[in-house]
Structure formats: structure tokens, C-alpha cells
Enzyme design. Structure first.
Site, PDB file in Angstrom:
ATOM      1  N   GLU A   1      79.467  71.308  -1.359  1.00  0.00           N
ATOM      2  CA  GLU A   1      79.521  70.647  -0.056  1.00  0.00           C
ATOM      3  C   GLU A   1      79.871  71.691   1.016  1.00  0.00           C
ATOM      4  O   GLU A   1      79.470  71.594   2.169  1.00  0.00           O
ATOM      5  CB  GLU A   1      80.584  69.540  -0.094  1.00  0.00           C
ATOM      6  CG  GLU A   1      80.691  68.739   1.169  1.00  0.00           C
ATOM      7  CD  GLU A   1      81.756  67.663   1.069  1.00  0.00           C
ATOM      8  OE1 GLU A   1      81.463  66.591   0.506  1.00  0.00           O
ATOM      9  OE2 GLU A   1      82.889  67.902   1.536  1.00  0.00           O
TER      10      GLU A   1
ATOM     11  N   HIS B   1      79.609  62.731   9.783  1.00  0.00           N
ATOM     12  CA  HIS B   1      79.638  64.176   9.993  1.00  0.00           C
ATOM     13  C   HIS B   1      78.668  64.754   8.963  1.00  0.00           C
ATOM     14  O   HIS B   1      78.101  64.006   8.161  1.00  0.00           O
ATOM     15  CB  HIS B   1      81.054  64.736   9.815  1.00  0.00           C
ATOM     16  CG  HIS B   1      81.602  64.538   8.435  1.00  0.00           C
ATOM     17  ND1 HIS B   1      82.157  63.355   8.014  1.00  0.00           N
ATOM     18  CD2 HIS B   1      81.624  65.360   7.357  1.00  0.00           C
ATOM     19  CE1 HIS B   1      82.517  63.459   6.748  1.00  0.00           C
ATOM     20  NE2 HIS B   1      82.204  64.669   6.315  1.00  0.00           N
TER      21      HIS B   1
ATOM     22  N   HIS C   1      68.150  66.243   5.874  1.00  0.00           N
ATOM     23  CA  HIS C   1      68.159  65.675   7.224  1.00  0.00           C
ATOM     24  C   HIS C   1      68.152  64.143   7.203  1.00  0.00           C
ATOM     25  O   HIS C   1      67.485  63.485   7.992  1.00  0.00           O
ATOM     26  CB  HIS C   1      67.013  66.247   8.079  1.00  0.00           C
ATOM     27  CG  HIS C   1      67.298  67.669   8.472  1.00  0.00           C
ATOM     28  ND1 HIS C   1      67.172  68.720   7.591  1.00  0.00           N
ATOM     29  CD2 HIS C   1      67.767  68.188   9.619  1.00  0.00           C
ATOM     30  CE1 HIS C   1      67.532  69.843   8.190  1.00  0.00           C
ATOM     31  NE2 HIS C   1      67.909  69.551   9.425  1.00  0.00           N
TER      32      HIS C   1
END
Lengths: 148, 157
Positions: free
Chosen positions: B139, B54, B95
């Protein structure tokens, strides 16, 4: 290679509660002057944001200082459940004799969380509104035996 | 934020200026320790153990402390710090899949704590003007790790 940094983990929680600032040893007039609108006998409320910071070694097996699977239910049980959607003055025993200012709220939350078994409680920080925040990091100078 | 001010004063470094630069990057990860059974992995890591992974939009705040140069008035050139963060952090992690594509995290669980420590260790030797004072890695809005200078408590990244 320089010394390793100190590392901590901070988690944010939310609760909504009502309170009234009123000191029983002061006269009604002094209370009104000191606490102003916060002395309204009907009380008022805030959306509190609580930041809980813990520190300790990062467990090499889990990569974690504290597992949120333990921290979240602990904070939920000790603070969120007893405080959320409550009237702090009446429903939290320590505020029957102490004014529930956010300074005192920080101390009360710290007292409730310091027994977290898996990491050291470093600090609690509470935002009463987006404009006011308060912090308490305990009294690290005092030996445990002399703590309240 | 108040915490950093308070602890800075406690360290007696109140003559220092602290400057903070922010960087955002997005990455995928999951938590899995091959030493644990499948059952233990699920119990300890919960949803984060999903093998498909995730992702998060990470927000990094890097704080450098120092005294402003009397001529330039700057602790360090923010453009250099921006380029350093791009090179050391964004180029490595943005990414990317943190479990597979970042060699510094190989063999580690890519938690917020471990990523912050890796970033600290990447940046700390490369900051030559001023001193790295804090690495804060969010986060999410509700979870962040801080690495701060000094007071080493024995962690290895």
C-alpha cells in the site's frame, strides 16, 4: 475452490542507533581481528530499518489482521523509543552482556514484540544498511514453556 | 525478499523456480463499517475513515512457482502473466474507487489484507502453468500484505 492462502501483514519502521562490536571474553587483539572497524572503542551507528510481520485471521469487521493504530504505538513503545538515538551497548540492558550484532538485535526485537496481543508475531527483519539484512522468525518448534 | 527464500526452502520446494512480476495501480478507498457507530468508525479506522476517501499507489508483486519447461526454458510465458495481471487487476482496480467500483470487494473493508486476498482469489484459478506462490501488495513503502500458498489459516476472502 482451493485452500485459502496464508496471509500476513508487514510494517516497516526506522531507528538510528550507535553500537560497538566487542566481546569481553576475547582479547583486545582477537576483538580487533574479529570485528575489525566495528570494534572501534568510540562506536559507530546505523540507520536501521525494521520490518515487523504479523499473521492471523483477517477480522471480518475491520478487514485487518492487526490495526496499525495498535501495532504502531506498540512497536514505538517497545523498540523505537528505547533504541532510537541511543547507544545500544550501554542503553539497552540486554546488550551489556551480549554483543549488539544485528543477529542479536533481531532476537532482542523479537523478544520485545512477541507479546503483541492482537496478532501472531511472524518474523522480524532488520536492515543494518541497505546491503545487510537479518531475520528472526522465533523458534516455532519449541513449546512455549521452553522459550526464553 | 529473504523471507520468501527461507520459507520456500522450509517447504522443501527448493527445486522450484519462482518468477515475480510487478504491477502498479492507483486507487482510492476509505474504511467504514456500517455495523459500527460513527464514533466507533472514527476510533477504529482513524484518518482512513474520512468519507471523502484517499488514495495510494499500490505495488503488486505476483510470484509463480514451477519447473521450467525443458523446451522453452520458461515456467510460464511472462507476457501471459503480464496480460493476466492487466485484465484481472489493473482493469478492475486502476484509477478506481475500491469501495464502490470493485464488485469482489463489495461488503468488505478494502484493507491491504482484503485486497491481497481478492487478488489471490482472482489469479489463483487462472494460473495454469506453475502455481501461484505469493501475492504481495504494497500500500506504501512501509506497509504490505502477503498471501502465500499453503498453510491455510482459515481466511475467507
Amino acid at each position: 475452490m482451493t485452500a485459502s492462502p496464508r496471509i500476513s501483514l508487514t510494517r516497516r519502521y526506522r531507528f538510528a542507533a550507535s553500537h560497538r562490536l566487542h566481546c569481553s571474553t576475547l582479547s583486545p587483539e582477537e576483538n580487533r581481528r574479529l570485528y575489525d572497524k566495528c570494534n572501534n572503542p568510540y562506536g559507530h551507528g546505523h540507520n536501521y530499518v525494521l520490518e515487523v510481520t504479523v499473521s492471523g485471521l483477517v477480522d471480518q469487521q475491520t478487514g485487518m489482521i492487526a490495526n496499525l493504530g495498535e501495532l504502531d504505538p506498540f512497536v514505538e513503545r517497545e523498540v523505537i523509543e528505547p533504541f532510537d538515538q541511543r547507544y545500544l551497548n550501554e542503553e539497552v540492558p540486554n546488550f551489556r552482556d551480549n554483543v549488539p550484532t544485528t543477529e542479536n538485535l533481531c532476537r532482542e526485537v523479537y523478544r520485545r514484540l512477541k507479546s503483541f496481543p492482537s496478532a501472531r508475531l511472524e518474523r522480524v527483519r532488520i536492515e543494518e544498511t541497505s546491503k545487510n539484512s537479518f531475520e528472526f522468525a522465533g523458534d516455532t518448534e519449541m513449546p512455549d514453556a521452553h522459550r526464553q | 525478499m529473504l523471507g520468501s527464500v527461507r520459507s520456500a526452502y522450509a517447504r522443501g520446494e527448493d527445486d522450484m523456480i519462482r518468477i515475480t512480476r510487478k504491477l502498479e495501480f492507483s486507487a482510492a478507498h476509505f474504511y467504514h463499517n456500517p455495523d459500527f457507530s460513527a464514533e466507533e468508525n472514527r476510533r477504529i479506522f482513524g484518518k482512513c475513515n474520512n468519507p471523502h476517501g484517499h488514495g495510494h499507489n499500490y505495488v503488486l508483486e505476483v510470484t509463480v512457482a514451477g519447473e521450467p519447461d525443458p523446451t522453452t526454458g520458461m515456467v510460464l510465458d511472462l507476457k501471459e502473466l503480464k496480460e493476466l495481471l492487466q485484465r484481472e487487476v489493473a482493469d478492475r482496480m486502476d484509477h478506481r474507487h475500491l469501495n464502490y467500483e470493485v464488485p469482489e470487494l463489495a461488503g468488505k473493508i478494502p484493507t491491504c489484507e482484503n485486497i491481497a486476498l481478492v487478488i489471490w482469489n482472482l489469479l489463483e484459478p487462472k494460473i495454469t502453468r506453475g502455481k501461484l506462490d505469493r501475492v504481495r501488495l504494497y500500500e506504501s513503502n512501509d506497509l504490505f500484505a502477503d498471501c502465500t500458498a499453503g498453510h491455510a489459516n482459515g481466511n475467507r476472502a
